[in-house]
Design an enzyme around this catalytic site. Structure first.
Site, PDB file in Angstrom:
ATOM      1  N   ASN A 162     -49.828  48.847 -44.270  1.00 23.65           N
ATOM      2  CA  ASN A 162     -48.587  48.449 -45.285  1.00 23.65           C
ATOM      3  C   ASN A 162     -49.531  47.841 -46.071  1.00 23.65           C
ATOM      4  OD1 ASN A 162     -46.603  48.926 -43.650  1.00 23.65           O
ATOM      5  ND2 ASN A 162     -48.028  47.612 -42.003  1.00 23.65           N
ATOM      6  N   PRO A 210     -53.406  54.778 -46.248  1.00 21.38           N
ATOM      7  CA  PRO A 210     -53.367  53.044 -46.786  1.00 21.38           C
ATOM      8  C   PRO A 210     -52.608  52.561 -45.700  1.00 21.38           C
ATOM      9  CG  PRO A 210     -53.064  53.702 -48.706  1.00 21.38           C
ATOM     10  CD  PRO A 210     -53.318  55.279 -47.699  1.00 21.38           C
ATOM     11  N   TYR A 235     -40.280  60.963 -46.103  1.00 22.28           N
ATOM     12  CA  TYR A 235     -41.758  60.590 -46.194  1.00 22.28           C
ATOM     13  C   TYR A 235     -42.384  61.008 -45.380  1.00 22.28           C
ATOM     14  CZ  TYR A 235     -44.955  57.679 -48.169  1.00 22.28           C
ATOM     15  OH  TYR A 235     -46.315  57.078 -49.610  1.00 22.28           O
ATOM     16  N   GLY A 246     -51.739  52.695 -57.975  1.00 24.98           N
ATOM     17  CA  GLY A 246     -52.496  53.189 -59.329  1.00 24.98           C
ATOM     18  C   GLY A 246     -52.304  52.658 -60.128  1.00 24.98           C
TER      19      GLY A 246
END
Length: 323
Positions: A173, A171, A144, A25
């Site tokens: 890692n 994405p 997750y 973010g």
């Protein structure tokens, strides 16, 4: 690379970065400064994205036209193993609340940020987007992953039922500034940097790491990720995920040795095979992204050096946050 005509413009748009304090973010907020848009943020102490009323209140008052859904409960193997319900519940609610509120508010475009952990543990390598739901997940982060798969399918369902222009990016890692360096909940690169720096600073003769060191992993610098996400927001519209990565991987042992060299640590790197390795290999096929006109720019070695420097400069503050 193919040159693509823009499908959407961020210029002069009100753009909400959900999760603006996180690693991705914060990189998005920085990247969006070059797009001529108005960046909106929702302070965590005022809005709980797990609460639908909070989310709808934010949309009503801030009126975003585009959304980057980068908010999530994230963590490494240890955190996922210890708190499976938290990882599943929090991520399901965050995705469902934001996506539904975006529809109700007639948001023009939304990008849902996922992870390549959504793919099966033993998916053929490199992993193509159509591997989704083709086999069992990696058990250590399945909680997750299930939430992130649900978010992908929710975006696809809203596109089919409501015509919403909601897309998903997966994405590989990630690493870089503003990562989580807490050893109890961090991913591999920040954990390696933190452990190696601690060993060097305290004169320890060895660093012990989980597993065998043989799994292969792909790593993408978060600034590259942010650039790719903006590119997808502008140039992509369609169902299903788009992989975001470099298309190159290294073993965990090679990575640990690279970190030790950057840190200047000359002690032993020891692997403990009693602990799990996770997925044997996870390399993305990024042809779809390349065909859309984007490729990664930051080499791993340069990115590791920059991340190590950032950690050194911010270590004292990070220790205060953890404690």
């Amino acid at each position: 690379m193919n040159e693509r005509s823009p499908l959407y413009s961020l210029n002069a748009k009100r753009v909400w970065v959900a999760g603006h304090n996180g690693m991705v973010g914060s990189a998005l907020v920085k990247r969006l400064q070059h797009e001529g848009c108005i960046v909106l943020t929702a302070p965590r102490n005022e809005f709980d994205l797990r609460r639908q009323n909070d989310v709808e209140s934010f949309f009503a008052t801030s009126r975003p036209q585009a959304v980057f859904l980068a908010a999530a409960r994230v963590g490494g193997i240890v955190a996922n193993d210890r708190s499976p319900a938290t990882f599943l519940y929090d991520n399901l609610l965050i995705a469902a609340n934001v996506i539904e509120a975006a529809r109700l508010s007639k948001v023009e475009k939304l990008l849902n940020l996922g992870s390549t952990c959504v793919y099966p543990k033993l998916a053929s390598q490199p992993i193509t987007e159509d591997a989704l739901l083709s086999g069992p997940l990696e058990p250590t982060n399945q909680w997750y992953a299930v939430a992130k798969i649900a978010a992908i399918k929710l975006c696809d369902a809203y596109r089919r039922q409501y015509g919403s222009d909601f897309i998903s990016a997966m994405p590989t890692n990630l690493y870089g500034p503003n990562d989580n360096f807490d050893l109890e909940s961090s991913h591999v690169i920040p954990a390696l940097i933190a452990k190696t720096v601690d060993a060097k600073d305290n004169g320890r003769t060895k660093v012990t790491l989980w597993g065998t060191g043989t799994p292969r992993r792909e790593f993408l610098h978060v600034d590259d990720c942010a650039d790719a996400l903006v590119h997808l927001m502008i140039h992509f519209s369609g169902e299903g995920p788009v992989n975001v990565g470099t298309g190159e991987d290294v073993t965990i042992r090679e990575l640990a040795q690279s970190v030790a060299e950057i840190v200047g640590y000359d002690g032993a790197i020891v692997f403990d095979p009693k602990f799990p390795d996770g997925t044997p290999r996870k390399l993305t096929n990024v042809k779809k992204l390349h065909d859309l006109g984007w490729q990664a720019r930051i080499p791993l070695a340069a990115g590791l050096k920059q991340t190590y420097t950032w950690y050194r400069e911010n270590a004292a503050r990070l220790r205060r946050v953890v404690n």
